[in-house]
Design a protein around this motif. Structure first.
Motif, PDB file in Angstrom:
ATOM      1  N   TRP A 130       0.807  -1.216   0.000  1.00  0.00           N
ATOM      2  CA  TRP A 130       0.000   0.000   0.000  1.00  0.00           C
ATOM      3  C   TRP A 130       0.845   1.273   0.000  1.00  0.00           C
ATOM      4  N   GLU A 131       2.152   1.135   0.183  1.00  0.00           N
ATOM      5  CA  GLU A 131       3.047   2.293   0.113  1.00  0.00           C
ATOM      6  C   GLU A 131       3.559   2.542  -1.303  1.00  0.00           C
ATOM      7  N   LEU A 132       3.256   1.646  -2.230  1.00  0.00           N
ATOM      8  CA  LEU A 132       3.785   1.735  -3.586  1.00  0.00           C
ATOM      9  C   LEU A 132       2.716   2.232  -4.550  1.00  0.00           C
ATOM     10  N   SER A 133       3.179   2.758  -5.673  1.00  0.00           N
ATOM     11  CA  SER A 133       2.253   3.149  -6.734  1.00  0.00           C
ATOM     12  C   SER A 133       1.802   1.912  -7.504  1.00  0.00           C
ATOM     13  N   GLU A 134       0.795   2.105  -8.346  1.00  0.00           N
ATOM     14  CA  GLU A 134       0.268   0.984  -9.140  1.00  0.00           C
ATOM     15  C   GLU A 134       1.334   0.440 -10.087  1.00  0.00           C
ATOM     16  N   GLY A 135       2.123   1.327 -10.675  1.00  0.00           N
ATOM     17  CA  GLY A 135       3.179   0.884 -11.574  1.00  0.00           C
ATOM     18  C   GLY A 135       4.263   0.089 -10.862  1.00  0.00           C
ATOM     19  N   GLU A 136       4.632   0.528  -9.650  1.00  0.00           N
ATOM     20  CA  GLU A 136       5.641  -0.209  -8.885  1.00  0.00           C
ATOM     21  C   GLU A 136       5.131  -1.589  -8.473  1.00  0.00           C
ATOM     22  N   CYS A 137       3.848  -1.670  -8.094  1.00  0.00           N
ATOM     23  CA  CYS A 137       3.268  -2.978  -7.753  1.00  0.00           C
ATOM     24  C   CYS A 137       3.263  -3.903  -8.962  1.00  0.00           C
ATOM     25  N   GLN A 138       2.997  -3.339 -10.132  1.00  0.00           N
ATOM     26  CA  GLN A 138       3.009  -4.164 -11.341  1.00  0.00           C
ATOM     27  C   GLN A 138       4.408  -4.691 -11.637  1.00  0.00           C
ATOM     28  N   LYS A 139       5.423  -3.865 -11.422  1.00  0.00           N
ATOM     29  CA  LYS A 139       6.803  -4.315 -11.636  1.00  0.00           C
ATOM     30  C   LYS A 139       7.190  -5.394 -10.635  1.00  0.00           C
ATOM     31  N   VAL A 140       6.699  -5.283  -9.404  1.00  0.00           N
ATOM     32  CA  VAL A 140       6.955  -6.326  -8.406  1.00  0.00           C
ATOM     33  C   VAL A 140       6.314  -7.640  -8.844  1.00  0.00           C
ATOM     34  N   MET A 141       5.088  -7.563  -9.357  1.00  0.00           N
ATOM     35  CA  MET A 141       4.407  -8.765  -9.835  1.00  0.00           C
ATOM     36  C   MET A 141       5.150  -9.397 -11.005  1.00  0.00           C
ATOM     37  N   ILE A 142       5.687  -8.572 -11.886  1.00  0.00           N
ATOM     38  CA  ILE A 142       6.454  -9.104 -13.023  1.00  0.00           C
ATOM     39  C   ILE A 142       7.741  -9.755 -12.524  1.00  0.00           C
ATOM     40  N   ALA A 143       8.393  -9.135 -11.528  1.00  0.00           N
ATOM     41  CA  ALA A 143       9.600  -9.731 -10.959  1.00  0.00           C
ATOM     42  C   ALA A 143       9.293 -11.087 -10.332  1.00  0.00           C
ATOM     43  N   MET A 144       8.167 -11.203  -9.620  1.00  0.00           N
ATOM     44  CA  MET A 144       7.749 -12.490  -9.056  1.00  0.00           C
ATOM     45  C   MET A 144       7.518 -13.522 -10.150  1.00  0.00           C
ATOM     46  N   ALA A 145       6.919 -13.076 -11.252  1.00  0.00           N
ATOM     47  CA  ALA A 145       6.536 -14.008 -12.306  1.00  0.00           C
ATOM     48  C   ALA A 145       7.740 -14.540 -13.072  1.00  0.00           C
ATOM     49  N   VAL A 146       8.786 -13.720 -13.251  1.00  0.00           N
ATOM     50  CA  VAL A 146       9.909 -14.130 -14.108  1.00  0.00           C
ATOM     51  C   VAL A 146      11.133 -14.574 -13.310  1.00  0.00           C
ATOM     52  N   ALA A 147      11.102 -14.451 -11.980  1.00  0.00           N
ATOM     53  CA  ALA A 147      12.280 -14.785 -11.172  1.00  0.00           C
ATOM     54  C   ALA A 147      12.660 -16.251 -11.271  1.00  0.00           C
ATOM     55  N   ASN A 148      11.687 -17.130 -11.498  1.00  0.00           N
ATOM     56  CA  ASN A 148      11.969 -18.565 -11.596  1.00  0.00           C
ATOM     57  C   ASN A 148      12.186 -19.025 -13.034  1.00  0.00           C
ATOM     58  N   HIS A 149      12.412 -18.059 -13.942  1.00  0.00           N
ATOM     59  CA  HIS A 149      12.687 -18.355 -15.359  1.00  0.00           C
ATOM     60  C   HIS A 149      11.594 -19.239 -15.971  1.00  0.00           C
ATOM     61  N   PRO A 150      10.357 -18.762 -16.024  1.00  0.00           N
ATOM     62  CA  PRO A 150       9.275 -19.580 -16.597  1.00  0.00           C
ATOM     63  C   PRO A 150       9.422 -19.697 -18.108  1.00  0.00           C
ATOM     64  N   LYS A 151       8.841 -20.749 -18.643  1.00  0.00           N
ATOM     65  CA  LYS A 151       8.817 -20.917 -20.091  1.00  0.00           C
ATOM     66  C   LYS A 151       7.699 -20.099 -20.725  1.00  0.00           C
ATOM     67  N   LEU A 152       6.622 -19.884 -19.949  1.00  0.00           N
ATOM     68  CA  LEU A 152       5.468 -19.132 -20.453  1.00  0.00           C
ATOM     69  C   LEU A 152       5.031 -18.119 -19.401  1.00  0.00           C
ATOM     70  N   LEU A 153       4.921 -16.864 -19.807  1.00  0.00           N
ATOM     71  CA  LEU A 153       4.427 -15.794 -18.946  1.00  0.00           C
ATOM     72  C   LEU A 153       3.104 -15.296 -19.511  1.00  0.00           C
ATOM     73  N   ILE A 154       2.058 -15.355 -18.696  1.00  0.00           N
ATOM     74  CA  ILE A 154       0.737 -14.856 -19.086  1.00  0.00           C
ATOM     75  C   ILE A 154       0.540 -13.493 -18.438  1.00  0.00           C
ATOM     76  N   ALA A 155       0.414 -12.465 -19.243  1.00  0.00           N
ATOM     77  CA  ALA A 155       0.234 -11.097 -18.746  1.00  0.00           C
ATOM     78  C   ALA A 155      -1.195 -10.660 -19.054  1.00  0.00           C
ATOM     79  N   ASP A 156      -2.046 -10.641 -18.032  1.00  0.00           N
ATOM     80  CA  ASP A 156      -3.460 -10.301 -18.194  1.00  0.00           C
ATOM     81  C   ASP A 156      -3.658  -8.823 -17.885  1.00  0.00           C
ATOM     82  N   GLU A 157      -3.841  -8.033 -18.929  1.00  0.00           N
ATOM     83  CA  GLU A 157      -4.008  -6.580 -18.788  1.00  0.00           C
ATOM     84  C   GLU A 157      -2.911  -6.004 -17.887  1.00  0.00           C
ATOM     85  N   PRO A 158      -1.630  -6.149 -18.269  1.00  0.00           N
ATOM     86  CA  PRO A 158      -0.551  -5.725 -17.361  1.00  0.00           C
ATOM     87  C   PRO A 158      -0.475  -4.221 -17.146  1.00  0.00           C
TER      88      PRO A 158
END
Length: 336
Positions: free
Chosen positions: A156-184
């Motif tokens: 709640w201390e972050l902006s919407e854009g910063e939260c989205q970047k955190v979510m992307i970091a979570m999604a790609v940190a484990n080197h996935p083969k497929l990333l699904i971005a739903d209205e990123p």
């Protein structure tokens, strides 16, 4: 071999009025290292398709498909435990509401560390610090200027854009083969939207991550995607290479979407109305028979009360009784 191969996927939901097919005979094929765009109006079934691939199924969902393969594995035959092993590691997803997807009572750093799989090649007494440094590294890669300070913050201390970047970091940190971005880039300002789309493009080029990009912004998808699939009312309208689909759309709905794009050449009169289809997309309770675009389609005829079969023409796939390709072939024969 395709990374993702879905054939004739149908998803039915149990409602108060009976069982309703929110997705009907949808096919989707993705190759490794590809950016595939999924476009359509709200209620077209894009998010439901993305959740079905990831395995986030509701209690009233009924999934039927001829084939649903991911990297050589049949997703329909996997147990719940085997499906969870794939989620977050081989397949990751960035959801529409990033701030709502994060736990507000936990720091960003603790949630990111929890999502990262520890490196087994590192001795166990160093894994905690290694995972912490790895989390900082991924925050820096997604464009966070002060990753160490941000890891101590709450969502709640972050902006919407910063939260989205955190979510992307979570999604790609484990080197996935497929990333699904739903209205990123939902409800973000234009500068942040462009930054996130450039970030996803860099992940695809540098990390070879295949991306399924779900959005209603056709203009953006045309710029970043290799292939496009157009959905309407839970049915697949057209699919193919982005360049071919934009230059010569076969389906009336695809042509209507392209005509609805703003014209920046200056030929359009100031404050003139954009061409649109009459009516609105159908609700789940009142789905039309046959082709669901029928009540709004400018080319609709009596035959459209029957659902059209999905036709293949080289790299193109479309479902329409009266595609525009017939007119183009007639023109070619006329000038021959």
């Amino acid at each position: 071999m395709p990374l993702l191969d879905i054939r004739n996927l149908t998803i039915e939901l149990d409602t108060d009025t009976g069982r309703v097919a929110v997705l009907e005979k949808v096919s989707l094929t993705m190759n490794p290292g590809e950016i595939h765009g999924l476009v359509g109006e709200s209620g077209s079934g894009r998010s439901i398709l993305a959740k079905a691939i990831l395995g986030i199924l509701g209690p009233n969902w009924h999934v039927i498909a001829d084939r649903m393969m991911f990297d050589g594995q049949n997703l329909l035959e996997l147990t719940a435990k085997e499906r969870r092993c794939i989620m977050g590691s081989d397949i990751s997803m960035v959801f529409q509401d990033p701030s709502g997807s994060l736990d507000p009572v936990k720091t960003v750093g603790s949630q990111l560390i929890e999502a990262i799989t520890p490196n087994k090649n590192v001795p166990f007494w160093r894994r905690s610090k290694d995972t912490y440094l790895n989390a900082q590294k991924w925050l820096h890669k997604v464009g966070i200027k002060s990753p160490k300070a941000l890891m101590k913050c709450f969502p709640w201390e972050l902006s919407e854009g910063e939260c989205q970047k955190v979510m992307i970091a979570m999604a790609v940190a484990n080197h996935p083969k497929l990333l699904i971005a739903d209205e990123p880039t939902n409800s973000m300002e234009l500068n942040t939207q462009a930054q996130i789309f450039r970030l996803l493009s860099q992940l695809n080029q540098l990390q070879n991550v295949s991306i399924l990009l779900v959005s209603h912004e056709l203009e953006t998808l045309v710029q970043y995607c290799d292939h496009l699939t157009v959905l309407y009312g839970g049915q697949m309208m057209e699919s193919g290479l982005t360049s071919e689909l934009v230059s010569s759309p076969f389906h009336p709905y695809t042509r209507a979407l392209l005509k609805n794009l703003p014209d920046y050449t200056g030929k359009m009169r100031h404050k003139s109305n954009l061409p649109t289809l009459q009516g609105s997309s159908p609700s789940v309770q009142n789905l039309p028979a046959g082709c669901r675009l029928g009540p709004r389609c400018p080319e609709a005829k009596r035959q459209c009360v029957k659902q059209p079969n999905l036709e293949q023409l080289k790299d193109r796939a479309f479902a329409c009784h009266f595609p525009y390709k017939n007119e183009q072939e007639a023109d070619d024969n006329t000038f021959a």
